[in-house]
Design a protein around this motif. Structure first.
Motif, PDB file in Angstrom:
ATOM      1  N   TYR A  35       0.835  -1.184   0.000  1.00 27.72           N
ATOM      2  CA  TYR A  35       0.000   0.000   0.000  1.00 27.72           C
ATOM      3  C   TYR A  35       0.881   1.249   0.000  1.00 27.72           C
ATOM      4  N   GLY A  42      -5.493   8.109   3.460  1.00 26.31           N
ATOM      5  CA  GLY A  42      -5.489   6.703   3.810  1.00 26.31           C
ATOM      6  C   GLY A  42      -4.639   5.913   2.826  1.00 26.31           C
ATOM      7  N   PHE A  45      -4.145   0.748  -2.204  1.00 21.76           N
ATOM      8  CA  PHE A  45      -3.681  -0.570  -2.605  1.00 21.76           C
ATOM      9  C   PHE A  45      -2.849  -0.503  -3.877  1.00 21.76           C
ATOM     10  N   PHE A 105       0.067  -5.431   9.313  1.00 20.70           N
ATOM     11  CA  PHE A 105       0.898  -4.445   8.643  1.00 20.70           C
ATOM     12  C   PHE A 105       2.263  -4.298   9.313  1.00 20.70           C
ATOM     13  N   GLY A 106       3.250  -3.931   8.482  1.00 22.23           N
ATOM     14  CA  GLY A 106       4.552  -3.540   8.990  1.00 22.23           C
ATOM     15  C   GLY A 106       4.565  -2.057   9.339  1.00 22.23           C
ATOM     16  N   ASN A 107       5.720  -1.581   9.770  1.00 15.60           N
ATOM     17  CA  ASN A 107       5.855  -0.174  10.157  1.00 15.60           C
ATOM     18  C   ASN A 107       6.100   0.751   8.971  1.00 15.60           C
TER      19      ASN A 107
ATOM     20  N   TYR B  33     -16.530  -6.988   3.969  1.00 18.06           N
ATOM     21  CA  TYR B  33     -16.074  -6.891   5.345  1.00 18.06           C
ATOM     22  C   TYR B  33     -15.679  -5.438   5.618  1.00 18.06           C
ATOM     23  N   TYR B  37      -9.003   0.483  11.609  1.00 15.86           N
ATOM     24  CA  TYR B  37      -7.584   0.374  11.917  1.00 15.86           C
ATOM     25  C   TYR B  37      -7.146   1.626  12.662  1.00 15.86           C
ATOM     26  N   GLN B  39      -3.726   3.921  13.596  1.00 16.40           N
ATOM     27  CA  GLN B  39      -2.337   4.177  13.197  1.00 16.40           C
ATOM     28  C   GLN B  39      -1.732   5.229  14.119  1.00 16.40           C
ATOM     29  N   ARG B  43       3.444   4.531  13.080  1.00 19.32           N
ATOM     30  CA  ARG B  43       3.090   4.267  11.682  1.00 19.32           C
ATOM     31  C   ARG B  43       2.442   2.906  11.429  1.00 19.32           C
ATOM     32  N   GLN B  44       2.575   1.975  12.356  1.00 22.16           N
ATOM     33  CA  GLN B  44       2.019   0.649  12.094  1.00 22.16           C
ATOM     34  C   GLN B  44       0.505   0.668  12.163  1.00 22.16           C
ATOM     35  N   MET B  45      -0.123   0.095  11.165  1.00 25.53           N
ATOM     36  CA  MET B  45      -1.579  -0.060  11.137  1.00 25.53           C
ATOM     37  C   MET B  45      -1.970  -1.225  12.036  1.00 25.53           C
ATOM     38  N   ARG B  50     -13.368  -5.679  13.406  1.00 22.99           N
ATOM     39  CA  ARG B  50     -13.863  -5.958  12.068  1.00 22.99           C
ATOM     40  C   ARG B  50     -15.284  -6.504  12.147  1.00 22.99           C
ATOM     41  N   PHE B  91      -8.620   4.724  10.802  1.00 19.29           N
ATOM     42  CA  PHE B  91      -9.039   4.534   9.420  1.00 19.29           C
ATOM     43  C   PHE B  91     -10.130   3.482   9.343  1.00 19.29           C
ATOM     44  N   LYS B  95     -13.462  -4.250   2.551  1.00 18.43           N
ATOM     45  CA  LYS B  95     -12.871  -5.316   1.748  1.00 18.43           C
ATOM     46  C   LYS B  95     -13.984  -6.156   1.156  1.00 18.43           C
ATOM     47  N   LYS B 101      -7.856  -6.797  -1.240  1.00 17.85           N
ATOM     48  CA  LYS B 101      -7.717  -5.352  -1.373  1.00 17.85           C
ATOM     49  C   LYS B 101      -8.573  -4.620  -0.356  1.00 17.85           C
ATOM     50  N   LEU B 102      -7.902  -3.786   0.443  1.00 15.78           N
ATOM     51  CA  LEU B 102      -8.591  -2.916   1.375  1.00 15.78           C
ATOM     52  C   LEU B 102      -8.746  -1.533   0.755  1.00 15.78           C
ATOM     53  N   PHE B 104      -9.484   2.222   1.933  1.00 13.66           N
ATOM     54  CA  PHE B 104      -9.452   3.003   3.162  1.00 13.66           C
ATOM     55  C   PHE B 104     -10.125   4.358   2.985  1.00 13.66           C
ATOM     56  N   GLY B 105     -10.673   4.869   4.099  1.00 12.30           N
ATOM     57  CA  GLY B 105     -11.083   6.261   4.140  1.00 12.30           C
ATOM     58  C   GLY B 105      -9.873   7.151   4.398  1.00 12.30           C
ATOM     59  N   LYS B 106     -10.111   8.459   4.491  1.00 15.43           N
ATOM     60  CA  LYS B 106      -9.004   9.393   4.666  1.00 15.43           C
ATOM     61  C   LYS B 106      -8.539   9.501   6.109  1.00 15.43           C
TER      62      LYS B 106
END
Lengths: 114, 114
Positions: A35, A42, A45, A105-107, B33, B37, B39, B43-45, B50, B91, B95, B101-102, B104-106
């Motif tokens: 991403y 946000g 993808f 997710f990663g960082n 779905y 999330y 953040q 930075r990690q989501m 869900r 966020f 899906k 594929k996700l 996302f909103g802003k």
């Protein structure tokens, strides 16, 4: 257990250069997604790989490419960098490419293009 | 194309109080779905909660719960007993079933005041 690891954490490149970002999924996870998160937005993808095959691609130009290796790690490559490619690039992995496996997710890698 | 809208760029709440973050989405699919999330500055989501679209019961995870209104295509997040550690960007994401594929909103920036 180690989570999703991404390298490098930060990167500064010049316009027109090429960059390679790396991602190691959680052990046992076979699906990797990439991403792009521009500041203030946000994530969007870019790609999904499952069992080393591309399973999905977002609305990104051909300058963006990726691959997945036999150990399920992945690389994201961006050619001919533009200023607008500056963003946080997030990698996510999941156990299987299915509905019930949440993304981890990663960082991220912070890419700055000057 | 599916879209996710978060109409609150920023929200604030007093510690120990309750706050609700809004999210609406647009889709013509029946199998999908929804996710929230978090953040933080790291930075990690991080997946908060869900909801499967086929489930009528609203999902709950400790202090976090959702209000899923399928007909209105609304998916709000309620955080009870807010803690300083809840401060982050939140966020909302969508899906489609069978896809990784996700969308996302802003995002909504949540501030927790002591």
């Amino acid at each position: 257990d180690a989570g999703v690891t991404q390298s490098p954490t930060h990167l500064i490149k010049t316009r027109g250069q090429h960059v390679t970002l790396r991602c190691s999924p959680i052990s046992g996870h076979k699906s990797v997604s990439w991403y792009q998160q521009v500041l203030g937005q946000g994530p969007q993808f870019i790609f999904q790989y499952y069992e080393k095959e591309e399973r999905g691609r977002g609305n990104f130009p051909d300058r963006f490419s990726a691959r997945q290796f036999p150990n399920y790690s992945s690389e994201l490559n961006v050619n001919a960098l533009l200023l607008g490619d500056s963003a946080l690039y997030l990698c996510a992995s999941s156990l299987v490419g299915s509905n019930n496996s949440p993304l981890h997710f990663g960082n991220g890698t912070r890419l700055t293009v000057t | 194309a599916q879209t996710v809208t978060q109409s609150q760029p920023e929200m604030s709440v007093q510690e120990a109080e309750t706050v609700t973050l809004s999210c609406t989405y647009d889709t013509s699919e029946s199998d999908y779905y929804l996710f929230w999330y978090k953040q933080p500055p790291s930075r990690q989501m991080i997946l908060v909660i869900r909801q499967e679209a086929y489930k009528q019961q609203n999902a709950t995870e400790n202090r976090f719960s959702v209000n899923f209104q399928k007909a209105a295509k609304s998916f709000s997040l309620k955080i009870s007993d807010s803690q300083l550690g809840d401060a982050a960007m939140y966020f909302c994401a969508y899906k489609e079933g069978g896809s990784e594929k996700l969308v996302f909103g802003k995002g909504t920036k949540l501030t927790v005041n002591p």
